[in-house]
Design a protein around this motif. Structure first.
Motif, PDB file in Angstrom:
ATOM      1  N   THR A 250       0.911  -1.224  -0.026  1.00 44.14           N
ATOM      2  CA  THR A 250      -0.002  -0.006  -0.047  1.00 44.14           C
ATOM      3  C   THR A 250       0.933   1.234   0.057  1.00 44.14           C
ATOM      4  N   LEU A 251       1.966   1.040   0.929  1.00 43.98           N
ATOM      5  CA  LEU A 251       2.819   2.507   0.839  1.00 43.98           C
ATOM      6  C   LEU A 251       3.225   2.690  -0.529  1.00 43.98           C
ATOM      7  N   ALA A 252       3.711   1.713  -1.175  1.00 42.62           N
ATOM      8  CA  ALA A 252       4.370   1.762  -2.594  1.00 42.62           C
ATOM      9  C   ALA A 252       3.456   1.981  -3.556  1.00 42.62           C
ATOM     10  N   GLY A 253       2.227   1.749  -3.303  1.00 49.04           N
ATOM     11  CA  GLY A 253       1.021   2.051  -4.246  1.00 49.04           C
ATOM     12  C   GLY A 253       0.687   3.599  -4.205  1.00 49.04           C
ATOM     13  N   LEU A 254       0.822   4.229  -2.891  1.00 57.44           N
ATOM     14  CA  LEU A 254       0.637   5.581  -2.586  1.00 57.44           C
ATOM     15  C   LEU A 254       1.670   6.188  -3.273  1.00 57.44           C
ATOM     16  N   SER A 255       2.812   5.777  -3.251  1.00 54.99           N
ATOM     17  CA  SER A 255       3.778   6.515  -4.068  1.00 54.99           C
ATOM     18  C   SER A 255       3.613   6.608  -5.347  1.00 54.99           C
ATOM     19  N   LEU A 256       2.869   5.411  -6.074  1.00 61.12           N
ATOM     20  CA  LEU A 256       2.740   5.279  -7.312  1.00 61.12           C
ATOM     21  C   LEU A 256       1.629   6.544  -7.893  1.00 61.12           C
ATOM     22  N   ILE A 257       0.844   6.701  -7.005  1.00 66.03           N
ATOM     23  CA  ILE A 257      -0.278   7.929  -7.157  1.00 66.03           C
ATOM     24  C   ILE A 257       0.303   9.176  -7.074  1.00 66.03           C
ATOM     25  N   GLY A 258       1.118   9.143  -6.168  1.00 69.09           N
ATOM     26  CA  GLY A 258       1.931  10.366  -5.896  1.00 69.09           C
ATOM     27  C   GLY A 258       1.488  11.210  -4.631  1.00 69.09           C
ATOM     28  N   VAL A 259       1.135  10.568  -3.688  1.00 74.54           N
ATOM     29  CA  VAL A 259       0.601  11.219  -2.366  1.00 74.54           C
ATOM     30  C   VAL A 259       1.813  12.078  -1.608  1.00 74.54           C
ATOM     31  N   PRO A 260       1.632  13.211  -1.075  1.00 77.71           N
ATOM     32  CA  PRO A 260       2.897  13.865  -0.575  1.00 77.71           C
ATOM     33  C   PRO A 260       3.514  12.994   0.579  1.00 77.71           C
ATOM     34  N   GLY A 261       4.792  13.298   0.481  1.00 79.66           N
ATOM     35  CA  GLY A 261       5.401  12.400   1.589  1.00 79.66           C
ATOM     36  C   GLY A 261       6.139  11.268   0.830  1.00 79.66           C
ATOM     37  N   THR A 262       5.834  10.788  -0.398  1.00 82.42           N
ATOM     38  CA  THR A 262       6.230   9.863  -0.936  1.00 82.42           C
ATOM     39  C   THR A 262       7.057  10.301  -2.098  1.00 82.42           C
ATOM     40  N   VAL A 263       7.666   9.411  -2.749  1.00 81.06           N
ATOM     41  CA  VAL A 263       8.778   9.706  -3.844  1.00 81.06           C
ATOM     42  C   VAL A 263       7.885  10.088  -5.118  1.00 81.06           C
ATOM     43  N   GLY A 264       6.717   9.354  -5.334  1.00 77.01           N
ATOM     44  CA  GLY A 264       5.957   9.665  -6.481  1.00 77.01           C
ATOM     45  C   GLY A 264       5.423  11.401  -6.500  1.00 77.01           C
ATOM     46  N   PHE A 265       5.196  11.839  -5.324  1.00 75.84           N
ATOM     47  CA  PHE A 265       4.889  13.186  -5.378  1.00 75.84           C
ATOM     48  C   PHE A 265       5.950  14.081  -5.828  1.00 75.84           C
ATOM     49  N   VAL A 266       7.183  13.733  -5.305  1.00 77.98           N
ATOM     50  CA  VAL A 266       8.077  14.710  -5.649  1.00 77.98           C
ATOM     51  C   VAL A 266       8.178  14.917  -7.181  1.00 77.98           C
ATOM     52  N   THR A 267       8.355  13.925  -8.104  1.00 78.45           N
ATOM     53  CA  THR A 267       8.466  13.984  -9.134  1.00 78.45           C
ATOM     54  C   THR A 267       7.335  14.478  -9.887  1.00 78.45           C
ATOM     55  N   LYS A 268       6.322  14.211  -9.453  1.00 77.82           N
ATOM     56  CA  LYS A 268       4.836  14.749 -10.218  1.00 77.82           C
ATOM     57  C   LYS A 268       4.764  16.329  -9.860  1.00 77.82           C
ATOM     58  N   TRP A 269       5.469  16.782  -8.775  1.00 75.27           N
ATOM     59  CA  TRP A 269       5.346  18.153  -8.357  1.00 75.27           C
ATOM     60  C   TRP A 269       6.156  18.890  -9.296  1.00 75.27           C
ATOM     61  N   TYR A 270       7.350  18.415  -9.643  1.00 78.53           N
ATOM     62  CA  TYR A 270       8.448  19.193 -10.387  1.00 78.53           C
ATOM     63  C   TYR A 270       7.766  19.011 -11.885  1.00 78.53           C
ATOM     64  N   LEU A 271       7.286  17.799 -11.987  1.00 77.97           N
ATOM     65  CA  LEU A 271       6.693  17.967 -13.545  1.00 77.97           C
ATOM     66  C   LEU A 271       5.487  18.742 -13.784  1.00 77.97           C
ATOM     67  N   LEU A 272       4.639  19.006 -12.788  1.00 73.46           N
ATOM     68  CA  LEU A 272       3.478  19.962 -12.846  1.00 73.46           C
ATOM     69  C   LEU A 272       4.037  21.096 -12.957  1.00 73.46           C
ATOM     70  N   GLU A 273       5.271  21.531 -12.093  1.00 74.68           N
ATOM     71  CA  GLU A 273       6.016  22.927 -11.923  1.00 74.68           C
ATOM     72  C   GLU A 273       6.399  23.325 -13.666  1.00 74.68           C
ATOM     73  N   ALA A 274       6.853  22.138 -14.177  1.00 72.68           N
ATOM     74  CA  ALA A 274       7.571  22.394 -15.466  1.00 72.68           C
ATOM     75  C   ALA A 274       6.574  22.742 -16.558  1.00 72.68           C
ATOM     76  N   ALA A 275       5.417  21.906 -16.439  1.00 69.70           N
ATOM     77  CA  ALA A 275       4.487  22.287 -17.151  1.00 69.70           C
ATOM     78  C   ALA A 275       3.691  23.518 -17.204  1.00 69.70           C
ATOM     79  N   VAL A 276       3.589  24.038 -16.151  1.00 68.05           N
ATOM     80  CA  VAL A 276       3.034  25.351 -15.828  1.00 68.05           C
ATOM     81  C   VAL A 276       4.013  26.305 -16.331  1.00 68.05           C
ATOM     82  N   GLU A 277       5.362  26.073 -15.985  1.00 69.33           N
ATOM     83  CA  GLU A 277       6.481  27.094 -16.681  1.00 69.33           C
ATOM     84  C   GLU A 277       6.285  27.251 -17.866  1.00 69.33           C
ATOM     85  N   LYS A 278       6.158  26.116 -18.703  1.00 66.27           N
ATOM     86  CA  LYS A 278       5.905  26.285 -20.097  1.00 66.27           C
ATOM     87  C   LYS A 278       4.466  26.500 -20.721  1.00 66.27           C
ATOM     88  N   GLY A 279       3.597  26.745 -19.594  1.00 63.77           N
ATOM     89  CA  GLY A 279       2.142  27.133 -19.987  1.00 63.77           C
ATOM     90  C   GLY A 279       1.485  25.853 -20.779  1.00 63.77           C
TER      91      GLY A 279
END
Lengths: 496, 119
Positions: A379-408
């Protein structure tokens, strides 16, 4: 220091034939574990040396580049080598009890030898700075992975391995054609040399064709949508150990090759003008939605995870096709994070297969109450896969979102959010079946008389699982370590 | 135009072999024939590389005072490696076909996938 880099290749290359000759399963396992641990140690050390942006250069046989093969290690090389050897260690730890269970006794030494060759090939791809040498390592790793996949229990493993062999060889041969065109234009095989002299031959039509051939070949190997058809069968039919190792490393290393071709071999402007970022961005978005949707449809855990890999590769493709610092950092970071998450989940699936002889979700109903610790980790790893804050999945998705917003790129933002929503869907599917469905009688594997060990999860397996799950949390909270390596690699590639 | 076609005749032939290989690979359902197609495809690439190294009027690359023009030896050396890789791939492919034949009692892809779907 320079000699250490080549040891990463030489050690598995020397040990693999010896392993094949030793008839004892315990000794061969120990040898493999030692090889993996040494590789992990060396790659950690190299990463530590190069993280500040310096290079470690090794010339094979003392021949000066561009004539000789050169290993030029920067932080990205070292980072990928670290991923490969770390996952190697993790899957080796898991293999101790799983391999004797799934593979015939007389095949075990050969299995470990092929495993080491696969490790060698992947490490070689990560280290080399010569494109033909890269092709050779690509084939070493692919050939051994076909053999490894075909050792699966079910006969479907054979057909999966065969279709992977056909497609993988087509991919590698396309890559070879591309290398040939580039060689015809530049007269060189050394990445740095080609990049330095690029202006002298960039007007030739050949160079463009070479890029297309190389990208097609590697995209097939990396299972980038729509060239992913070999992946779900290959990973779900392979023996558990192989599934863990390959799902976390093989596609990641191919993506790394793609990054090298796009950002180091060719100037960025060259392929941006060819509309490649737009094409890849749209393919990445489709991959995220399609992969997640197909994962959600699956009723078998390993296939579900394999389709989710297709989606996660989509995120990585989106990351680097945004062509900015943040996006590239997110892509490189996700190579690491996804390797960690997916290997943990595959270890979980492997444990379930070991104990209940099935990974059909319908048969696993209510099993969460019997194996609470295993399922907590899943379940912990599954939560990371979704991208729940506090897990590794969140870190990448966050930067990815930021990068996409930066490019519009709002469409990308929507895709990522939608992909995460679908990820909730398929992870929930696992969790629901394990915890919230009424219990069904699960067929626990036949226990040999006088042996109670099989009734509980072997300690090596559960420690591998928990190392993975805890690392998912650790790197989710302490982002500095992986982020620094990824952003230094991204900065080097964008030449900032 | 004619000169261009005749001047590159080796490349045209290589492209033809490559396409025959790829077509066999995609159109046949017999696994052995698929592997044969794959081998042809790889062979075409090997021929392509060897053609690249040929320099008109060049001689074998052994340094001698009599000659000043040499063919490029590098592509041939590379192809030695690629041939080894090709042999290994084909051998592994045949080994897989033998085991598929044992497990399914068929080497026709359509029959095998029909059997897989039934399960």
């Amino acid at each position: 220091m320079e000699q250490l880099t080549i040891l990463l290749i030489v050690i598995p290359l020397m040990v693999a034939p010896i392993t094949a000759l030793i008839p004892s399963e315990k000794v061969t396992w120990l040898l493999t574990l030692i090889v993996c641990l040494i590789s992990l140690g060396i790659s950690c050390y190299i990463l530590y040396e190069v993280i500040d942006g310096s290079h470690v250069i090794y010339e094979l046989g003392g021949w000066r580049p561009p004539w000789g093969i050169e290993y030029k290690i920067d932080s990205l090389n070292a980072f990928v080598a670290l991923i490969v050897s770390a996952i190697g260690c993790l899957s080796c730890l898991f293999a101790y009890r799983s391999v004797p269970d799934e593979i015939e006794e007389k095949m075990i030494p050969l299995f470990y030898a092929a495993f080491q060759l696969c490790l060698l090939g992947l490490l070689g791809i990560a280290l080399t700075g010569d494109i033909f040498n890269l092709f050779v390592f690509l084939e070493i790793s692919s050939l051994s992975s076909y053999a490894l996949i075909s050792m699966g229990k079910n006969r479907k493993a054979l057909t999966a391995a065969f279709s992977y062999l056909i497609l993988g060889t087509i991919g590698a041969t396309f890559f070879l054609i591309g290398v040939g065109f580039l060689f015809a234009a530049s007269g060189s095989l050394n990445t740095a040399d080609i990049a330095n002299r690029f202006d002298t031959f960039k007007d030739m039509q050949l160079v463009e064709t070479a890029l297309i051939f190389m990208i097609m070949g590697i995209a097939l190997k990396a299972a980038i949508f729509p060239l992913h058809s070999w992946l779900p069968n290959a990973y779900s039919q392979a023996p558990s150990t192989v599934g863990i190792f390959l799902s976390a490393t093989a596609t990641k290393v191919s993506i790394y090759v793609l990054l090298r071709i796009l950002f180091d071999l060719y100037p960025i402007d060259y392929w941006v003008d060819m509309l490649l970022p737009q094409i890849m961005l749209s393919l990445g978005c489709v991959a995220v939605i399609y992969g997640s949707y197909r994962a959600w449809q699956q009723t078998e855990m390993k296939r579900l995870l394999a389709f989710s890999s297709v989606a996660q590769i989509g995120y990585i493709v989106i990351g680097f096709s945004l062509v900015n610092q943040l996006g590239l950092t997110a892509a490189i970071l996700h190579l690491f994070n996804h390797a960690l998450i997916k290997s943990t989940l595959f270890i979980g699936a492997g444990i379930i297969l070991y104990r209940t002889n099935t990974t059909e979700l319908g048969n696993l109903r209510g099993l969460g109450k019997d194996m609470p610790w295993t399922f907590a980790a899943i379940t912990l790893a599954g939560l990371s896969l979704i991208g729940v804050p506090g897990t590794v999945g969140f870190v990448t998705k966050w930067y990815l979102l930021e990068a996409a917003v930066e490019k519009g790129m709002w469409i990308v933002v929507i895709t990522i959010v939608l992909g995460s929503a679908l990820a909730i869907g398929y992870v929930w599917k696992i969790v629901e079946n394990l915890y919230f469905r009424s219990k069904r009688k699960v067929r626990i594997q036949d226990v040999p008389s006088g042996d109670s060990a099989i009734a509980k999860t072997p300690r090596t397996m559960s420690s591998a699982l928990w190392i993975g799950a805890l690392l998912c949390i650790f790197f989710g909270l302490n982002t500095e370590l992986s982020f620094e390596a990824a952003s230094s690699a991204a900065a080097a590639m964008l030449k900032q | 135009m004619i000169e261009y076609i005749i001047g590159h005749i080796n490349y045209w032939l290589i492209v033809a072999i490559m396409m025959v290989g790829l077509y066999t690979l995609m159109s046949r359902s017999n696994l052995i024939k698929k592997l044969a197609g794959l081998s042809m495809f790889q062979t075409a690439v090997i021929l392509f590389y060897v053609s690249l190294g040929k320099v008109t009027g060049g001689t074998v690359p052994i340094i001698s005072e009599k000659y000043s023009l040499y063919s490029n030896p590098l592509p041939q050396v590379l192809m030695l490696t690629a041939i080894v890789v090709g042999v290994a791939t084909t051998a592994l492919g045949f080994a897989l076909v033998i085991r598929i034949k044992e497990a399914y009692n068929s080497v026709e892809e359509n029959e095998i996938s029909a059997m897989d779907e039934k399960e």
